[in-house]
Design a protein around this motif. Structure first.
Motif, PDB file in Angstrom:
ATOM      1  N   TYR A  39       0.860  -1.184   0.000  1.00  0.00           N
ATOM      2  CA  TYR A  39       0.000   0.000   0.000  1.00  0.00           C
ATOM      3  C   TYR A  39       0.893   1.230   0.000  1.00  0.00           C
ATOM      4  O   TYR A  39       1.668   1.453   0.943  1.00  0.00           O
ATOM      5  CB  TYR A  39      -0.929  -0.040   1.209  1.00  0.00           C
ATOM      6  CG  TYR A  39      -1.864  -1.218   1.156  1.00  0.00           C
ATOM      7  CD1 TYR A  39      -3.115  -1.122   0.548  1.00  0.00           C
ATOM      8  CD2 TYR A  39      -1.480  -2.478   1.651  1.00  0.00           C
ATOM      9  CE1 TYR A  39      -3.966  -2.221   0.455  1.00  0.00           C
ATOM     10  CE2 TYR A  39      -2.311  -3.575   1.557  1.00  0.00           C
ATOM     11  CZ  TYR A  39      -3.555  -3.439   0.954  1.00  0.00           C
ATOM     12  OH  TYR A  39      -4.386  -4.539   0.857  1.00  0.00           O
ATOM     13  N   CYS A  40       0.799   2.029  -1.069  1.00  0.00           N
ATOM     14  CA  CYS A  40       1.778   3.077  -1.311  1.00  0.00           C
ATOM     15  C   CYS A  40       1.161   4.214  -2.114  1.00  0.00           C
ATOM     16  O   CYS A  40      -0.010   4.164  -2.493  1.00  0.00           O
ATOM     17  CB  CYS A  40       2.964   2.501  -2.088  1.00  0.00           C
ATOM     18  SG  CYS A  40       2.484   1.737  -3.664  1.00  0.00           S
ATOM     19  N   ALA A  41       1.958   5.242  -2.368  1.00  0.00           N
ATOM     20  CA  ALA A  41       1.566   6.270  -3.331  1.00  0.00           C
ATOM     21  C   ALA A  41       1.740   5.684  -4.734  1.00  0.00           C
ATOM     22  O   ALA A  41       2.647   4.891  -4.987  1.00  0.00           O
ATOM     23  CB  ALA A  41       2.434   7.510  -3.153  1.00  0.00           C
ATOM     24  N   LYS A  42       0.889   6.089  -5.648  1.00  0.00           N
ATOM     25  CA  LYS A  42       0.925   5.545  -7.004  1.00  0.00           C
ATOM     26  C   LYS A  42       2.209   5.942  -7.715  1.00  0.00           C
ATOM     27  O   LYS A  42       2.672   7.070  -7.606  1.00  0.00           O
ATOM     28  CB  LYS A  42      -0.286   6.068  -7.783  1.00  0.00           C
ATOM     29  CG  LYS A  42      -0.500   5.419  -9.136  1.00  0.00           C
ATOM     30  CD  LYS A  42      -1.759   5.964  -9.783  1.00  0.00           C
ATOM     31  CE  LYS A  42      -2.020   5.305 -11.132  1.00  0.00           C
ATOM     32  NZ  LYS A  42      -3.209   5.884 -11.784  1.00  0.00           N
ATOM     33  N   PHE A  71      -2.768  10.391   2.211  1.00  0.00           N
ATOM     34  CA  PHE A  71      -2.293   9.026   2.466  1.00  0.00           C
ATOM     35  C   PHE A  71      -2.486   8.667   3.933  1.00  0.00           C
ATOM     36  O   PHE A  71      -3.014   7.593   4.253  1.00  0.00           O
ATOM     37  CB  PHE A  71      -0.818   8.922   2.079  1.00  0.00           C
ATOM     38  CG  PHE A  71      -0.256   7.529   2.198  1.00  0.00           C
ATOM     39  CD1 PHE A  71      -0.320   6.651   1.134  1.00  0.00           C
ATOM     40  CD2 PHE A  71       0.353   7.098   3.371  1.00  0.00           C
ATOM     41  CE1 PHE A  71       0.201   5.367   1.237  1.00  0.00           C
ATOM     42  CE2 PHE A  71       0.885   5.821   3.486  1.00  0.00           C
ATOM     43  CZ  PHE A  71       0.796   4.948   2.414  1.00  0.00           C
ATOM     44  N   LEU A  72      -2.102   9.572   4.824  1.00  0.00           N
ATOM     45  CA  LEU A  72      -2.238   9.311   6.262  1.00  0.00           C
ATOM     46  C   LEU A  72      -3.697   9.174   6.663  1.00  0.00           C
ATOM     47  O   LEU A  72      -4.042   8.347   7.514  1.00  0.00           O
ATOM     48  CB  LEU A  72      -1.574  10.439   7.046  1.00  0.00           C
ATOM     49  CG  LEU A  72      -0.063  10.610   6.837  1.00  0.00           C
ATOM     50  CD1 LEU A  72       0.438  11.835   7.600  1.00  0.00           C
ATOM     51  CD2 LEU A  72       0.697   9.366   7.277  1.00  0.00           C
ATOM     52  N   ALA A  73      -4.561   9.970   6.063  1.00  0.00           N
ATOM     53  CA  ALA A  73      -5.983   9.940   6.412  1.00  0.00           C
ATOM     54  C   ALA A  73      -6.664   8.662   5.913  1.00  0.00           C
ATOM     55  O   ALA A  73      -7.529   8.097   6.592  1.00  0.00           O
ATOM     56  CB  ALA A  73      -6.680  11.169   5.841  1.00  0.00           C
ATOM     57  N   ARG A  74      -6.272   8.199   4.740  1.00  0.00           N
ATOM     58  CA  ARG A  74      -6.936   7.046   4.133  1.00  0.00           C
ATOM     59  C   ARG A  74      -6.384   5.706   4.610  1.00  0.00           C
ATOM     60  O   ARG A  74      -7.095   4.695   4.624  1.00  0.00           O
ATOM     61  CB  ARG A  74      -6.803   7.120   2.611  1.00  0.00           C
ATOM     62  CG  ARG A  74      -7.524   8.307   1.986  1.00  0.00           C
ATOM     63  CD  ARG A  74      -7.254   8.367   0.485  1.00  0.00           C
ATOM     64  NE  ARG A  74      -7.871   9.532  -0.136  1.00  0.00           N
ATOM     65  CZ  ARG A  74      -7.719   9.886  -1.398  1.00  0.00           C
ATOM     66  NH1 ARG A  74      -6.951   9.134  -2.191  1.00  0.00           N
ATOM     67  NH2 ARG A  74      -8.313  10.956  -1.877  1.00  0.00           N
ATOM     68  N   LEU A  75      -5.111   5.684   4.967  1.00  0.00           N
ATOM     69  CA  LEU A  75      -4.439   4.426   5.247  1.00  0.00           C
ATOM     70  C   LEU A  75      -5.132   3.554   6.294  1.00  0.00           C
ATOM     71  O   LEU A  75      -5.297   2.342   6.076  1.00  0.00           O
ATOM     72  CB  LEU A  75      -2.984   4.694   5.661  1.00  0.00           C
ATOM     73  CG  LEU A  75      -2.130   3.461   5.924  1.00  0.00           C
ATOM     74  CD1 LEU A  75      -1.997   2.597   4.662  1.00  0.00           C
ATOM     75  CD2 LEU A  75      -0.740   3.865   6.433  1.00  0.00           C
ATOM     76  N   PRO A  76      -5.561   4.092   7.447  1.00  0.00           N
ATOM     77  CA  PRO A  76      -6.187   3.204   8.443  1.00  0.00           C
ATOM     78  C   PRO A  76      -7.392   2.443   7.898  1.00  0.00           C
ATOM     79  O   PRO A  76      -7.563   1.244   8.176  1.00  0.00           O
ATOM     80  CB  PRO A  76      -6.600   4.173   9.561  1.00  0.00           C
ATOM     81  CG  PRO A  76      -5.653   5.319   9.428  1.00  0.00           C
ATOM     82  CD  PRO A  76      -5.430   5.473   7.959  1.00  0.00           C
ATOM     83  N   PHE A  77      -8.203   3.098   7.097  1.00  0.00           N
ATOM     84  CA  PHE A  77      -9.411   2.460   6.572  1.00  0.00           C
ATOM     85  C   PHE A  77      -9.077   1.464   5.465  1.00  0.00           C
ATOM     86  O   PHE A  77      -9.722   0.418   5.336  1.00  0.00           O
ATOM     87  CB  PHE A  77     -10.376   3.537   6.073  1.00  0.00           C
ATOM     88  CG  PHE A  77     -10.707   4.552   7.129  1.00  0.00           C
ATOM     89  CD1 PHE A  77     -11.576   4.248   8.167  1.00  0.00           C
ATOM     90  CD2 PHE A  77     -10.107   5.808   7.113  1.00  0.00           C
ATOM     91  CE1 PHE A  77     -11.855   5.172   9.164  1.00  0.00           C
ATOM     92  CE2 PHE A  77     -10.388   6.735   8.105  1.00  0.00           C
ATOM     93  CZ  PHE A  77     -11.254   6.423   9.126  1.00  0.00           C
ATOM     94  N   VAL A  78      -8.057   1.780   4.669  1.00  0.00           N
ATOM     95  CA  VAL A  78      -7.614   0.845   3.633  1.00  0.00           C
ATOM     96  C   VAL A  78      -7.090  -0.437   4.268  1.00  0.00           C
ATOM     97  O   VAL A  78      -7.417  -1.546   3.826  1.00  0.00           O
ATOM     98  CB  VAL A  78      -6.521   1.505   2.763  1.00  0.00           C
ATOM     99  CG1 VAL A  78      -5.876   0.468   1.837  1.00  0.00           C
ATOM    100  CG2 VAL A  78      -7.100   2.653   1.947  1.00  0.00           C
ATOM    101  N   SER A 101      -0.574   1.953  12.423  1.00  0.00           N
ATOM    102  CA  SER A 101      -0.897   1.346  13.711  1.00  0.00           C
ATOM    103  C   SER A 101      -2.397   1.383  13.960  1.00  0.00           C
ATOM    104  O   SER A 101      -2.980   0.411  14.452  1.00  0.00           O
ATOM    105  CB  SER A 101      -0.148   2.082  14.824  1.00  0.00           C
ATOM    106  OG  SER A 101      -0.480   1.566  16.086  1.00  0.00           O
ATOM    107  N   VAL A 102      -3.014   2.494  13.597  1.00  0.00           N
ATOM    108  CA  VAL A 102      -4.481   2.593  13.727  1.00  0.00           C
ATOM    109  C   VAL A 102      -5.145   1.568  12.813  1.00  0.00           C
ATOM    110  O   VAL A 102      -6.093   0.870  13.203  1.00  0.00           O
ATOM    111  CB  VAL A 102      -4.957   4.012  13.400  1.00  0.00           C
ATOM    112  CG1 VAL A 102      -6.482   4.078  13.426  1.00  0.00           C
ATOM    113  CG2 VAL A 102      -4.363   5.020  14.378  1.00  0.00           C
ATOM    114  N   GLY A 103      -4.642   1.458  11.573  1.00  0.00           N
ATOM    115  CA  GLY A 103      -5.222   0.504  10.632  1.00  0.00           C
ATOM    116  C   GLY A 103      -5.087  -0.933  11.101  1.00  0.00           C
ATOM    117  O   GLY A 103      -6.021  -1.733  10.975  1.00  0.00           O
ATOM    118  N   ALA A 104      -3.920  -1.297  11.651  1.00  0.00           N
ATOM    119  CA  ALA A 104      -3.729  -2.657  12.150  1.00  0.00           C
ATOM    120  C   ALA A 104      -4.653  -2.946  13.326  1.00  0.00           C
ATOM    121  O   ALA A 104      -5.176  -4.064  13.467  1.00  0.00           O
ATOM    122  CB  ALA A 104      -2.271  -2.856  12.553  1.00  0.00           C
TER     123      ALA A 104
END
Length: 353
Positions: A39-42, A71-78, A101-104
């Motif tokens: 999971y990264c920037a395109k 990226f930081l805002a979307r990552l936890p939900f992704v 960490s929030v996403g995990a």
């Protein structure tokens, strides 16, 4: 095992030492048949949100590096929706570690953080917060592990996993020209090649030849220094070489000298040692290279040009080799297994097995 790797920036954005190590882990585990997602920037050109490449699925969390806040805002939900067994994060950016960490936590799976330490580790509030995250904190060397403990990481969670090499590849490459001493690194302000050149100048009356592999902004300065020291006729600057060319050179050389002032893991030296070279390391506080030669009968640790010259002489009494199986624990298969063992241990601890 379905593995979610997180790295805002990848090796396809910038080929740094940190990104290269992280990419190597992805490739190792994909080669072992695991379901690897990054999971990264395109970084690809078409409109697709994912890219399949060499057994790895890349997911564009955002469209480019300019969208770091998104990226930081979307990552936890992704990550929460990724259906992964493990989350493994490139800790180059502390903010990404905290978001992952929030996403995990939302996904209810363990998280590992990968701290390469290239360029050092900052001592600020965000880094200290990130250093406390992760059920496992992975580093390439004891040096980087120490830096993280100093930033507040729990020492019981810090593990060292080295950069891998390929022993089979070494054995497949015929030895090259025989030389006495070889040095290999980018020739920049941290190369400290002058230490080796000064040591060799002390041995001017002896019969020796040296090869310097690598290019960079300080190459001309080092070539002038070799000339000033009147050893330029025995020091060959060959520039950048392919891995196969370097392996051939290492198998032909007797000694590999490591004098760089900054080194989080001496990967190039490891290739050389496994190729049979005697290892001579000039100790520096911000280098981990000495870790490879401590307690080894074909390794020397020095602290000055005079000691370096003496070590080169002493190394001459050792047998010339073209392969050393002592480094089997650094082979790609062994390093992949080291990562998998970390994953399995965490899955068991989390009751996921």
């Amino acid at each position: 095992m379905r593995l979610a790797f997180v790295s805002f920036e990848t090796v396809f954005h910038r080929d740094s030492e940190t990104n290269h190590r992280f990419q190597t882990v992805l490739e190792l585990l994909a080669a072992h048949g695991h379901d690897v997602h990054c999971y990264c920037a395109k970084f690809w050109a078409d409109d697709a949100s994912t890219l399949e490449r060499e057994g790895i699925t890349y997911h564009a969390v955002v469209t480019g590096l300019e969208a770091s806040k998104s990226f930081l805002a979307r990552l936890p939900f992704v990550l929460a929706a990724s259906n992964s067994d493990i989350v493994h994060v490139n800790a180059h950016s502390p903010a990404v570690v905290l978001a992952a960490s929030v996403g995990a936590t939302l996904a209810r799976v363990p998280m590992l953080t990968e701290w390469d330490g290239d360029g050092g580790i900052d001592d600020d509030r965000w880094t200290r917060l990130a250093a406390k995250r992760g059920a496992r904190i992975l580093t390439p060397s004891a040096l980087v592990a120490t830096w993280l403990r100093e930033r507040g990481a729990d020492g019981d969670r810090v593990e060292t996993v080295p950069n891998p090499i390929d022993l089979e590849r070494i054995q497949d490459v015929p030895p090259g020209e025989q030389v006495d001493v070889i040095y290999a690194r980018r020739l920049d302000e941290g190369a400290n090649l002058e230490s080796l050149l000064l040591a060799l100048a002390e041995l001017r009356g002896r019969d020796w030849r040296t090869t310097v592999i690598g290019d960079g902004p300080e190459r001309a300065m080092y070539e002038r220094l070799a000339s000033d020291l009147r050893i330029d006729d025995r020091v060959s600057f060959v520039g950048d070489c392919s891995l196969e060319e370097r392996i051939a050179a290492y198998r032909g050389a007797h000694v590999f000298a490591q004098t760089a002032e900054h080194c989080v893991f001496p990967t190039e030296m490891l290739w050389a040692l496994a190729s049979g070279c005697v290892g001579i390391v000039e100790y520096h506080v911000d280098s981990s290279a000495h870790e490879l030669v401590e307690g080894w009968d074909r390794g020397f640790r020095t602290t000055s040009e005079a000691e370096l010259a003496d070590a080169i002489l002493s190394a001459g009494d050792l047998e010339h080799c073209t392969f050393d199986d002592r480094f089997a624990d650094y082979d790609r298969s062994a390093v992949a297994e080291a990562y998998l063992e970390q994953y399995r241990t965490l899955e068991e601890a989390y009751g996921l097995l």
